[in-house]
Design a protein around this motif. Structure first.
Motif: not given
Length: 471
Positions: A323-325, A354-357, A462-470
């Motif tokens: 599970x990522x992004x 998929x940068x998150x994966x 934070x968590x990462x989504x599409x390579x961007x920290x959210x």
């Protein structure tokens, strides 16, 4: 303060205790195994029939019967000779060498020379050479499936000096044949050879006496019945002929000939061939049968009871979901098989997109002390999918190995991350329940951490989504 024993003390104890070796099974000589194939009643009857046929001049019958007997004996001999050393596999679980302190100096010695009181050093990748009490350690974990059947490594910590009992299940002890998956430490030997837990198992196995199987019992009863019938037929024919006035010698030959004809010469060979075919089928499924007749007994089994699921697993963990992004990925391929792929929905996923994966798998590879390798040629049909024959050659903690195998299917490996250099490591332990590795890539320094979710998630902002920290 000197660590361990002196060379003189070690030699004295070695003379008293004996070498650090497991109990050896009673080895049978090849000739003994071959001659043992002629103990069945039916085979003895056929041998007697061969002799009588030869004396009567029936050379063709005698040759036919002896060929059948020899075929039966050869098939049984090949099977028993191939598996006679099954118990010797236990000795492979002991380490060939050990790092031991002698006269205060750390040296490498044959494990057979270890004695009680020796102080040894172990680290990740080592196999424990004797039952030991831990003196000091850091992040030490041992994989004890050889004794417990459970694949999850057991955390270890130092024990009390008065603890000299090597009872199973202690987290202050290291047991012979178990593997160190993480950490390092020093331990003092408290039991060697047959006094170890594995040694006690080998002693029990070496004392097992093989009994007769139900099939052998029934064939033995059949052989006795056939022998009685043949003898009765011979006497009846002989008596009836003599009473009619026939020559005594001619009637004796006639009675013996009829009796031999009544013997089922092909029965032992037929049984042996049928059992040999069954053994070969089981061998293809990696099941080794020690004695041919045991196959029939196993065939009658309708229920197999085991004390826990761990005892009949392959001792291999497999990552099946990632599970990522905000996306759930499926990992195909079981165990340590090289062939596998990563899917998102029904399509094979390209991890490069998929940068998150990729970041998740990079953390799994860098924050690990396990290693996987293969000499086989690996083919990449497309990104996120690899194929090759056989399994990975692995070393280390089963959980970390499972993460490395999953990452390899996405092309994330130690080789592909060669630009990252590990600077420091905070090993996993039972208190922090996490492991942290500080790694550098160019001027960039990153802390990679893995551990229990309830420990890590409260630390995250934070968590990462599409390579961007959210947030």
């Amino acid at each position: 303060m000197q660590i361990g024993l002196t060379e003189q003390q070690a030699q004295q104890r070695l003379a008293q205790q004996g070498e650090n070796r497991l109990a050896a099974a009673k080895r049978k000589r090849p000739l003994s195994i071959f001659l043992g194939q002629f103990r069945d009643v039916m085979v003895l009857i056929l041998l007697a029939a061969t002799v009588i046929s030869a004396l009567l001049g029936e050379i063709t019958d005698a040759v036919t019967i002896i060929l059948i007997v020899l075929l039966n004996a050869v098939l049984g001999f090949v099977q028993e000779y191939r598996t006679e050393r099954t118990l010797e596999a236990l000795s492979a679980m002991t380490a060939p060498t050990a790092r031991v302190f002698r006269d205060g100096t750390l040296t490498t010695r044959p494990a057979a020379e270890l004695v009680n009181g020796d102080v040894i050093r172990v680290e990740a990748g080592d196999r424990v050479p004797a039952d030991c009490r831990i003196l000091r350690c850091r992040g030490l974990f041992a994989e004890e499936s050889v004794l417990t059947g459970e694949s999850v490594p057991v955390g270890k910590h130092p024990g009390a000096p008065e603890d000299t009992d090597n009872a199973p299940g202690k987290d202050t002890l290291l047991y012979t044949g178990t593997g160190i998956t993480q950490g390092a430490g020093e331990a003092v030997v408290i039991a060697t050879g047959t006094a170890t837990q594995v040694g006690q198992i080998s002693s029990m196995l070496s004392q097992i006496e093989a009994g007769r199987t139900p099939l052998q019992e029934r064939l033995g009863e059949l052989g006795k019945t056939v022998a009685i019938i043949c003898l009765a037929v011979c006497l009846i024919v002989f008596g009836a002929g003599v009473l009619r006035g026939e020559p005594v010698f001619d009637m004796l030959l006639t009675g013996i000939t009829i009796a031999i004809a009544a013997i089922p010469e092909g029965l032992p060979a037929t049984v042996t061939i049928a059992l040999a075919l069954a053994v070969n089928r089981m061998l293809r499924a990696n099941a080794l049968v020690n004695r041919l007749h045991a196959v029939e007994t196993l065939g009658c089994t309708s229920v197999i009871c085991s004390d826990k699921t761990g005892t009949i697993t392959e001792n291999r963990m497999t990552v099946t979901r990632l599970f990522a992004g905000g996306e759930l990925y499926e990992v195909r391929g079981s165990g340590y098989r090289i062939t596998g792929e990563i899917r998102l929905g029904k399509e094979i996923c390209n991890p490069a997109a998929k940068p998150d994966l990729t970041a998740l798998l990079r953390c799994g590879v860098l924050c690990s002390n396990a290693a996987i390798r293969t000499d086989r040629e690996i083919r990449c049909r497309q990104r996120g999918s690899i194929s090759a024959a056989g399994d990975w050659q692995v070393q280390g903690d089963p959980t970390e190995i499972a993460l490395l195998v999953a990452a390899s299917k996405a092309g994330v490996t130690a080789r592909s991350l060669s630009g990252w250099k590990r600077m420091e490591e905070e090993p996993f332990d039972s208190d922090t329940r996490c492991m942290t590795v500080l790694a550098r890539s160019g001027s960039r320094c990153t802390a990679f951490c893995k551990g229990a979710a309830d420990v890590l998630l409260p630390r995250c902002a934070f968590y990462m989504q599409n390579g961007i920290p959210q947030p």
